[in-house]
Design an enzyme around this catalytic site. Structure first.
Site, PDB file in Angstrom:
ATOM      1  N   GLU A 148      45.136  41.796  42.821  1.00 52.06           N
ATOM      2  CA  GLU A 148      45.462  43.266  42.629  1.00 52.06           C
ATOM      3  C   GLU A 148      46.868  43.398  42.001  1.00 52.06           C
ATOM      4  OE1 GLU A 148      44.814  45.054  46.319  1.00 52.06           O
ATOM      5  OE2 GLU A 148      42.480  44.600  46.388  1.00 52.06           O
ATOM      6  N   GLU A 153      33.945  40.577  46.392  1.00 52.63           N
ATOM      7  CA  GLU A 153      33.994  41.163  47.510  1.00 52.63           C
ATOM      8  C   GLU A 153      33.015  42.417  47.345  1.00 52.63           C
ATOM      9  OE1 GLU A 153      37.778  42.604  48.395  1.00 52.63           O
ATOM     10  OE2 GLU A 153      38.586  40.976  47.508  1.00 52.63           O
TER      11      GLU A 153
END
Ligand code: HXH
Length: 359
Positions: free
Chosen positions: A158, A266
């Site tokens: 991220e 995920e």
């Protein structure tokens, strides 16, 4: 005559048994998820330490890859400088080895779940040099411990900003200490520590056109500079309203076109729109409708995943069953969500499960 009566009653008993049994499948009738995908890609689950006991049966039957939801994050592994806490991470790796599962490492560099000492030096801020030195120690220690056991790592998580006016996340302590070079540095360190590990950049919102462009600029720059990046991890925290299957497909193609392998790292499909901050659904009809929609969504996205099996090298769910999911706390604390393939009560396969395995 007696024989006829006997046979007849036997048939009646059989029929009654079949009727009663309808809808209830015995464990042997439930196919294994990973076996259903053996010709496509490994099927993984993120686990907490407690899942190893709570979800033991599901994990052993349905998954051939495992990821630590939290136990391999920086703050968990090195809570104090030089003090490594490997107990729970080791247990996850041992469980995987015992059951012939792959292990995905998550994650080395992230702007959350880091220990506060990392960016401090005495009373002040640590220099970029010191932070990189600490990162190198961390990466060397962790990757050498799990060399040969952890086959791939989310090296950087991220780093790209969600803001239209920003490229990389400037509020990241990594960015603030080191500048944008921390990303390349982390990949070089990881590659040096374990040359056999597959190294991933991992992010959410990776299907959104604007963010996808920024992620691709980052990956292209890294590759052009000879940085050892091998894969793109699309997190896959999606919901029943979006992204669309065609957006997902476009993104897979775009990342694969860079020459990278792609993993869905995920995966979970929330019953709530990402922007919906209301309380839990209480109307059973509405809940049933949303679960049906979720099943359809899972069916559609796995169809796309199968189509791209040449570039997709793994699909990992962010959890095992609906009784233990981070979505119960995010984005609304204490709101029950049901984002996975197995139910919360009996760990039974949901409609979504059957849509994924019956293709
Ligand atoms: C993941 N982040 C992490 O990779 C994983 O380590 C963790 O266990 C769970 C989820 C997903 C995430 C990212 C941002 C976020 C919430 C979750 O908050 C925002 C979402 C959209 C826009 C801005 C912030």
């Amino acid at each position: 005559m007696k024989a006829k009566v006997l046979i007849l009653s036997f048939v009646v008993i059989l029929c009654a048994g079949a009727l009663l049994g309808q809808g209830v499948r015995s464990e042997e009738e439930i196919p294994s998820l990973w076996q259903a995908y053996a010709d496509y890609f490994p099927i993984g689950a993120a686990v907490r330490y407690s899942s190893l006991t709570r979800h033991k049966d599901l994990l052993e039957k349905h998954f051939n890859s495992i990821t630590a939801e939290n136990e391999m994050k920086f703050s968990t592994l090195q809570p104090d400088e030089g003090i490594f806490a490997f107990f729970r991470a080791d247990a996850i790796v041992e469980f995987a080895k015992k059951n012939n599962m792959l292990v995905r490492g998550h994650t080395l560099v992230w702007h959350r779940q880091y220990p506060s000492w990392l960016f401090r030096d005495g009373a002040g801020k640590a220099s970029g040099e010191l932070v990189l030195q600490r990162l190198e120690t961390h990466i060397n220690t962790v990757l050498s411990r799990y060399k040969g056991d952890v086959y791939c790592w989310d090296v950087v998580n991220e780093a790209v900003s969600d803001s239209m006016s920003e490229y990389l996340r400037r509020d990241s302590p990594w960015y603030q200490a080191v500048g944008e070079d921390y990303i390349a540095a982390a990949f070089h360190m990881a590659h040096k520590a374990d040359p056999d590990a597959k190294l991933f950049y991992n992010d959410y919102g990776a299907t959104r056109a604007d963010k996808m462009e920024k992620i691709c600029v980052l990956l292209e720059d890294l590759l052009a500079a000879g940085v050892p990046v091998h894969g793109m991890g699309m997190q896959g925290h999606w919901d029943i309203f979006g992204p669309s299957v065609s957006q997902i497909e476009t993104a897979i193609r775009r990342y694969a076109a860079l020459g990278l392998e792609v993993q869905i790292t995920e995966l979970d499909i929330s019953l709530y729109h990402w922007n919906d901050k209301r309380k839990a659904i209480t109307d059973p009809e509405e809940l049933a409708g949303r679960l049906a929609r979720q099943a359809k969504k899972y069916e559609e996205i796995f169809r796309v995943f199968r189509e791209y099996r040449d570039v997709i090298t793994g699909v990992t769910f962010w959890g095992v069953a609906d009784d233990l999911t981070w979505k119960d706390q995010e984005p609304v604390r204490g709101r029950k969500d049901f984002p996975l393939l197995f139910d919360a009560e009996g760990h039974r396969p949901k409609e979504a499960f059957w849509q994924v395995v019956n293709y």
